[in-house]
Design a protein around this motif. Structure first.
Motif, PDB file in Angstrom:
ATOM      1  N   CYS A   1      -0.671  -3.111  -1.284  1.00 35.92           N
ATOM      2  CA  CYS A   1      -1.735  -4.032  -1.715  1.00 35.92           C
ATOM      3  C   CYS A   1      -1.156  -5.223  -2.459  1.00 35.92           C
ATOM      4  O   CYS A   1      -0.678  -5.089  -3.591  1.00 35.92           O
TER       5      CYS A   1
ATOM      6  N   GLU B   1      -4.744   3.940   2.621  1.00 38.50           N
ATOM      7  CA  GLU B   1      -3.881   3.094   3.465  1.00 38.50           C
ATOM      8  C   GLU B   1      -4.139   3.425   4.927  1.00 38.50           C
ATOM      9  O   GLU B   1      -4.372   4.581   5.283  1.00 38.50           O
ATOM     10  N   GLY B   2      -4.093   2.383   5.785  1.00 40.36           N
ATOM     11  CA  GLY B   2      -4.346   2.628   7.195  1.00 40.36           C
ATOM     12  C   GLY B   2      -3.649   1.642   8.110  1.00 40.36           C
ATOM     13  O   GLY B   2      -2.839   0.815   7.664  1.00 40.36           O
TER      14      GLY B   2
ATOM     15  N   SER C   1      -2.844  -3.381   9.421  1.00 44.90           N
ATOM     16  CA  SER C   1      -2.858  -4.268   8.253  1.00 44.90           C
ATOM     17  C   SER C   1      -2.382  -5.655   8.669  1.00 44.90           C
ATOM     18  O   SER C   1      -1.822  -5.829   9.750  1.00 44.90           O
ATOM     19  N   LEU C   2      -2.574  -6.627   7.788  1.00 41.68           N
ATOM     20  CA  LEU C   2      -2.147  -7.987   8.110  1.00 41.68           C
ATOM     21  C   LEU C   2      -0.628  -8.099   8.131  1.00 41.68           C
ATOM     22  O   LEU C   2      -0.042  -8.564   9.110  1.00 41.68           O
ATOM     23  N   THR C   3       0.010  -7.677   7.036  1.00 45.87           N
ATOM     24  CA  THR C   3       1.448  -7.952   6.870  1.00 45.87           C
ATOM     25  C   THR C   3       2.292  -6.696   6.687  1.00 45.87           C
ATOM     26  O   THR C   3       3.473  -6.798   6.378  1.00 45.87           O
TER      27      THR C   3
ATOM     28  N   ARG D   1     -11.320   3.421   6.583  1.00 46.88           N
ATOM     29  CA  ARG D   1     -10.365   2.439   7.094  1.00 46.88           C
ATOM     30  C   ARG D   1     -11.035   1.430   8.021  1.00 46.88           C
ATOM     31  O   ARG D   1     -10.629   0.271   8.068  1.00 46.88           O
TER      32      ARG D   1
ATOM     33  N   GLU E   1     -10.182  -6.190   3.928  1.00 49.86           N
ATOM     34  CA  GLU E   1      -8.957  -6.732   3.340  1.00 49.86           C
ATOM     35  C   GLU E   1      -8.607  -8.121   3.882  1.00 49.86           C
ATOM     36  O   GLU E   1      -7.846  -8.843   3.258  1.00 49.86           O
TER      37      GLU E   1
END
Ligand code: HEM
Ligand code: NAG
Ligand code: NAG
Ligand code: NAG
Length: 373
Positions: free
Chosen positions: A79, A165-166, A169-171, A232, A239
């Motif tokens: 995060c 967490e899943g 994700s973007l990055t 998620r 997010e």
């Protein structure tokens, strides 16, 4: 290599004696819980902090909160918001915090809305933290306790896959590929390409809609274990809005985030010089724009790539109370199937606090997987 499995009793005793206060209890066996809990110092969790009295914009990269480089042992994770709060001292710099500290820091440092902060922070404590000590780590699998510590590792913290967490994700990469928490330069460069193509060189909600769809398509095509359900499914979209709503300087508030600033937060856990927090409490405003760009229904790959299958039992945006209920009844209960004594009491207290973070406008009813006290 020594064969550690020849020494199960000794090894088990060593693990218990060295169990860190912030290591997660989630998913441990009853035998492990019975041995570990008596070694821990119990901390009664205070009620969640309420909204800020003054939520106006202000300088938050200030003299009292300088960015500092990591020291050995400091923990960071998936995060960028929490990483940045820790690296500026809004959270303990070692990356271990109570949910109440996380709520306060997210409001103070970024103007993250009170309810959203409560749901995220108590959710994190419940699935990735330690309800007895009231601590959660914002990243790492709990470091093993020495060179002789055997597998399986005691896991915990926000890096844990499949709890909070899943995938997509973007990055950060999918857990299946081995690293779900560190900044990934390749992914950031893809995000930058999309920002150039769809955002005039900046990240905005249009870019979010296009890039998140690409990340999902890529995971469907390459990750046999790709999963996008319940909590998620909501956060994978949620997010994408946080950089737009919380990481754009509050004096501008135009929803366009420069890529240099974005890199500061995402890669270096650092606020740009002179950064002002958002103008009033914000969370996932604009999420509908992101989803509607390319709607994807909740589902998962079935053990092979390109087998994405809709899951009708998953929560979606029309059943947001199920997102809360499934998180409690399935995820929390799955990790703590049969808690007793002070553990049950601590879980129930934190479940009460979690429910305070559920938007009352949704009209959800609290669920009690462990009965009422
Ligand atoms: C208040 C408590 C918070 C908790 C417990 C939390 C937890 C998390 C977790 C577990 C992830 C990883 C999800 C994934 O697999 O992608 C995540 C991602 C993210 N968080 Fe937070 N978060 C919090 C607050 C914030 C704040 C205040 C911000 C922004 C200022 C923020 C921005 C983000 C962003 C942008 C991502 C996506 C990163 C990416 O996809 O590369 N979060 N958060
Ligand atoms: C970063 O992501 C790319 C694309 O998914 C992947 O090929 C690469 O292995 C990742 N790098 C690291 C260091 O994890
Ligand atoms: C994102 O930026 C592009 C290019 O400036 C613009 O056309 C688009 O309307 C922006 N989207 C949002 C939601 O601000
Ligand atoms: C959750 O569990 C509680 C208690 O076991 C039950 O009453 C409730 O119906 C469940 N809700 C869902 C949506 O599964």
């Amino acid at each position: 290599m020594r064969n550690f499995y020849l020494l199960p009793t000794l090894v088990f005793a060593a693990r218990v004696a060295a169990f860190p206060a912030y290591a997660s209890l989630a998913g441990l066996s009853e035998q492990e819980l019975d041995s570990i809990i008596p070694t821990l110092k119990t901390r009664e969790p205070p009620p969640p902090p309420g909204p800020l009295e003054d939520s106006s914009i202000k300088l938050v990269n200030d003299e009292a909160h300088p960015w500092e480089a990591l020291r050995p042992g400091d923990i960071r994770g998936p995060c960028p918001g929490l990483n940045t709060l820790a690296s500026h001292g809004y959270l303990p710099r070692n990356g271990v915090a109570t949910p109440a500290q996380i709520v306060t820091a997210a409001m103070e440092g970024f103007n993250f809305a009170n309810g959203a902060a409560i749901f995220a922070a108590y959710g994190a404590l419940l699935v990735d933290g330690n309800p007895i000590t009231d601590l959660v780590s914002i990243g790492g699998k709990t470091p093993l306790t020495g060179p002789d510590t055997p597998p399986p590792a005691i896991v915990g913290g926000l890096n844990t896959h499949g709890t909070f967490e899943g995938d997509a994700s973007l990055t950060r990469g999918d857990a299946f590929f081995g690293n779900n928490h560190d900044f990934n330069e390749t992914l950031f460069e893809q995000l930058a390409d999309f920002s150039n193509q769809f955002g005039g060189g900046k990240y905005n909600l249009t870019v979010a809609g296009e890039f998140k769809f690409k990340r999902i398509q890529d995971s469907i095509a390459t990750n046999p274990e790709f999963s996008l359900v319940n909590h998620r499914y909501i956060t994978v979209y949620g997010e994408t809005t946080l950089p737009v709503n919380l990481l754009v300087d509050g004096r501008r508030s135009d929803g366009q985030l420069g890529l240099d600033d974005m890199r500061e937060f995402f890669q270096f856990s650092r606020m740009p010089d002179g950064f002002f927090r958002a103008n009033g409490p914000k969370s996932n405003e604009g999420i509908d724009i992101v989803i509607q760009a390319h709607p994807v229904r909740p589902g998962r790959n079935l053990g092979k790539v390109n087998s994405y299958t809709f899951d009708p039992t998953s929560a979606d945006f029309s059943t947001l109370c199920s997102r809360y209920e499934n998180f409690v009844n399935q995820t929390v209960k799955g990790l703590y199937p049969n808690p007793t004594g002070q553990l049950r009491k601590a879980l129930n207290r934190n479940l009460d606090y979690l429910f305070q973070g559920v938007d009352s406008a949704l009209g959800c009813t609290q669920v009690f997987p462990y009965g009422r006290d």
